[in-house]
Design an enzyme around this catalytic site. Structure first.
Site, PDB file in Angstrom:
ATOM      1  CG  ASP A   1       5.069   1.135   3.749  1.00 15.81           C
ATOM      2  OD1 ASP A   1       3.969   0.772   4.543  1.00 15.81           O
ATOM      3  OD2 ASP A   1       5.909   0.283   3.437  1.00 15.81           O
TER       4      ASP A   1
ATOM      5  CG  ASP B   1       2.748  -5.486   2.629  1.00 12.66           C
ATOM      6  OD1 ASP B   1       3.035  -4.469   1.894  1.00 12.66           O
ATOM      7  OD2 ASP B   1       3.606  -5.233   3.614  1.00 12.66           O
TER       8      ASP B   1
ATOM      9  CD  GLU C   1       2.926  -1.439  -4.494  1.00  9.84           C
ATOM     10  OE1 GLU C   1       3.886  -1.946  -3.327  1.00  9.84           O
ATOM     11  OE2 GLU C   1       1.875  -1.654  -3.847  1.00  9.84           O
TER      12      GLU C   1
END
Length: 808
Positions: A479, A396, A399
């Site tokens: 998300d 996860d 970035e």
């Protein structure tokens, strides 16, 4: 810019111009590498993206000098160079113009100073805080120091009339055809950058740049711009078909390995399961309800307390991780665990990284560009998690320096670009800020491959880069928020991602954010009652139908539960519909896993924009809500409410249908076997139970039985359903499912072919074998529109089944 001298050699053609040096090299007859610099020599930089360098290839080419230009040609591709402006034109072997630069020339370099940040150890000020997507750390008390000179690069084109462009990765705007658009290419939650363009004129462009980029086809021009590169460096890839272009991209950036077979089954996730007992209980309930499942996911905070990013299990909530894994494996379920590149102070992982000098300037994120740091990161993941038997990684926040997920108002696109790239350049080399995710993925892949060959690497990442797929990654779209507009946009976003040569993409079924507290701009779902809202249940069912035809079939999100039984009980419409599509996914497993085999062995793409198969049909160029799933299925997800709005408000007068474009040819309605003529737009039945789903005439679809997990019942009869109307072929692929023996030939392929002229199916001689292979098996041959079938015992030799052997 005038052409001055031309020098040719095995490595290609060097062009001395009045404004720098250009070089044209050949990787294959259809792939040209073009470089340009204002320096005295080309940089010789090492690429993180490209693994097949043109210098390793010797490709025959010719140079033809004409009055106004040069022609540098291979058997497939010609690059024309204007002598007065050095503008390039690209042509196919038959002279067809593919694209060209403006007549004045299309390559611009502007010198720029590249700085790196010096962190003042005496200040030692690091701010930490937790946002909606995890821990963030920011260092203060910094100075900037000149590191080197580089270039802003600008590569311009004159696109052709009617030409459609795709690619650039997965973003959030739902743009399909990129003509007339602009896009900012930097890594961020909901942005996964792959700097590749693919054109319906039959070519692709891969830009070898790790800096942030912009794409424009608007009033400001038609170009690709990069922020900080050692030189302009790009590849022109001739197809002309999209499968050939993506194969060329993978030739350059590496092939995608086989993912484990189980990863194509259903993956249950949510934010979050909190304990060993809960994980086991959820899987037990799936088994007790006879609901298929292959994997459950342990999201963030598997660690103890506030030790963010520590790669060990909290002993209170996970008292016996090895026993937990034994229990899950005994139920034929796998576990995926979320891990992070950022680590909070105080944890053993953090302290070990800090002691080795492997943390970036915020003293929290590890340096994935360091081989030693990657090796230590893997050591920690192996000892703390993998050694207990976990099966998959969820890397996860790949970035790691997103900085605008705060506040009630979403910043403007240009603000977001500046905010996020400035934060990334604070800690990373400006020429590499888009490549962090790939280096992080590389460390996981190489570490696990060195540890064992018995378990395939699978890594779910939130960010991407060209070549990352070679490390066993699937990228998901970040998300996202629960509303119909997001669902609709996601389809085009994923299709564009897979047109860049990266074959595996997915999303959060049902979206991550479901509610809307109105305090943070990204938390913008439409359903404050979550799963209790019938409007959300309808949206979730439609999202689930889409998910059943994605490379990874995975539910995930916050705000509300996600298990199948949260949406009703047996006998209720929404529950039963979810179960039907869950079981359909598993019946399609022989087809899906064969597509995975084609990805690894033939550079195939399973999640396909219509332009893959109908490139010259201009009507498909802008269609972003239909797609091909492999060669047989065309999927048309429903992306608008038909039954309920938010708050369980019942809708009235909404037709239960959607418009579907059927390209030229003949099609079958999957649900009824009705034959339909293509080249038309139809109004398709689309009640809640029905995902508009069509099979192309001239298809063979292998189907399996109803199973509870992917490798259950390997001895079961495989149905071969033939959709006649034209000749058809399909390769049935099988291997051991979860090791790397296939790399040394441990797999089997059976060529299936339908001859329309004599109405017969040939089950070809099996090629290859592997441990555990069913040497003798049974196929049930079916013909669309026929009620009967024929059972065939197959022992590896060719078998022919004719229409006369079947009954209507």
């Amino acid at each position: 810019m005038k052409l001055i001298t031309v020098q040719s050699g095995e490595a290609g053609v060097r062009l001395e111009t009045s404004e720098g040096i250009m070089h044209i090299g050949w990787c294959t007859p259809g792939i040209a590498r073009i470089r340009y610099t204002l320096n005295a020599e080309l940089s010789g930089k090492e690429s993180l993206m490209v693994v097949s360098r043109p210098e390793a290839e010797t490709v025959p080419y010719t140079i033809t000098e004409l009055p106004g230009h040069l022609q540098i040609s291979t058997a497939q591709l010609t690059v024309e160079v204007d002598k007065e402006s050095c503008a390039f034109s690209y042509r196919a072997a038959d002279g067809t113009l593919l694209t060209r630069e403006p007549a004045r020339g299309g390559k611009t370099l502007e010198r720029t100073e590249v700085y790196h940040t010096v962190f003042d150890a005496s200040a030692d000020t690091v701010e930490t805080g937790q946002g909606a997507d995890g821990l963030r750390a920011r260092a203060e008390g910094v100075k900037r120091r000149l590191d080197r000179e580089a270039f802003h690069t600008k590569l311009e084109f004159e696109w052709q009339e009617g030409e459609a462009l795709y690619g650039l990765g997965s973003h959030e705007e739902g743009m399909m055809n990129l003509r007339g658009r602009q896009q900012y290419l930097y890594q961020q939650n909901m942005k996964a950058v792959v700097p590749v363009l693919v054109s319906t004129r039959g070519y692709g462009i891969l830009v070898d740049s790790g800096s942030y980029m912009t794409f424009h086809d608007d009033a400001f021009g038609s170009y690709l711009w990069s922020d900080a590169d050692e030189e302009m460096d790009y590849y022109f890839i001739y197809g002309p078909e999209f499968d050939q272009i993506t194969a060329g991209i993978r030739y350059l950036t590496g092939e995608a390995p086989m993912l484990p077979k189980w990863s194509f089954g259903y993956v249950q996730s949510k934010e979050r399961y909190v304990s060993q007992a809960e994980l086991i209980a959820i899987v037990q309930e799936y088994r007790e309800r006879s609901l298929p499942l292959d994997c459950i996911v342990l999201d963030w905070q598997s660690w103890t307390g506030n030790l963010w990013g520590q790669k060990t299990f909290d002993p209170e909530r996970f008292p016996d991780p090895s026993q937990m894994m034994n229990s899950l494996h005994a139920m034929n379920a796998k576990l995926m665990v979320s891990i992070w590149p950022i680590m909070g102070a105080g944890g053993e992982n953090h302290e070990e990284m800090k002691a080795g000098g492997f943390l970036l300037g915020n003293q929290a994120t590890y340096d994935a560009f360091s081989e030693e740091a990657r090796a230590l990161y893997w050591k920690q993941a192996n000892e703390g998690l993998f050694a207990h038997g976990i099966d998959a990684w969820w890397c996860d926040c790949t970035e790691p320096f997103e900085a605008d997920w705060k506040g009630a108002v979403k910043p403007e696109p240009e603000q977001r670009l500046l905010i996020n790239t400035a934060e990334s350049k604070r800690y990373l080399d400006p020429g590499l800020i888009n490549a962090y995710s790939m280096q992080h993925s590389k460390g996981i892949y190489e570490g696990q491959r060195a540890a064992t060959s018995a378990k395939r690497v699978i890594n779910l990442t939130r960010s991407a880069f060209a070549g990352q797929h070679r490390y066993g990654t699937i990228t998901w779209s970040g998300d996202i928020a629960a509303n119909w507009g997001t669902l609709r946009k996601q389809i085009a976003d994923g299709l564009n991602f897979c047109m860049t040569g990266s074959p595996y993409w997915t999303l959060d079924i049902g979206a991550f954010f479901v509610k809307n507290p109105k305090e943070q701009w990204f938390w913008s779902g439409d359903y404050d009652e979550g799963v209790a809202d019938l409007g959300y249940r309808e949206l979730y069912v439609r999202w689930f139908q889409l998910g059943a035809f994605l490379p990874m079939f995975r539910s995930h999100g916050t705000d509300t539960p996600r298990e199948i039984w949260q949406f009703g009980q047996e006998g209720e419409l929404m529950y039963d519909t979810l179960v039907n599509y869950l079981k359909l996914r598993y019946r399609l497993m022989p087809y899906i896993y064969s597509l995975a085999g084609a990805v690894a062995h033939r550079s195939y793409t399973m999640f396909r924009a219509l332009a893959f198969d109908y490139r010259e049909d201009v009507q498909v160029h802008a269609i972003g809500d239909q797609f091909m799933f492999g060669p047989a299925f065309m999927v048309a997800p429903v992306t608008e409410a038909m039954y309920y709005g938010p708050g369980s408000r019942e809708l009235e007068g909404v037709l239960k249908q959607r418009r579907v474009y059927l390209p030229e040819g003949e099609w079958y309605d999957y649900w009824s076997d009705e034959r339909l003529e293509g080249g038309v737009t139809i109004e398709a039945k689309a009640d809640l139970e029905t995902l508009p789903l069509y099979v192309r005439a001239g298809s063979i679809v292998p189907l399996g039985p109803d199973v509870q997990y992917t490798d259950e019942q390997p001895e079961a009869v495989t149905r071969l359903k033939v959709y006649g109307g034209k000749d058809a072929a399909f390769t049935l692929y099988e291997d051991e499912g979860d090791n790397y023996n296939y790399e040394t030939g441990a797999y089997a392929m059976i060529e299936l072919s339908w001859c329309e002229a004599d109405r017969s199916l040939t089950i070809g001689k099996r090629a290859g074998d592997y441990a555990g292979m069913q040497a003798v098996r049974q196929f049930a041959v079916e013909l669309a529109g026929y009620a009967g079938s024929r059972i065939v015992t197959y022992e590896g030799e060719a078998v022919i089944v004719r229409e006369a052997d079947l009954q209507r």
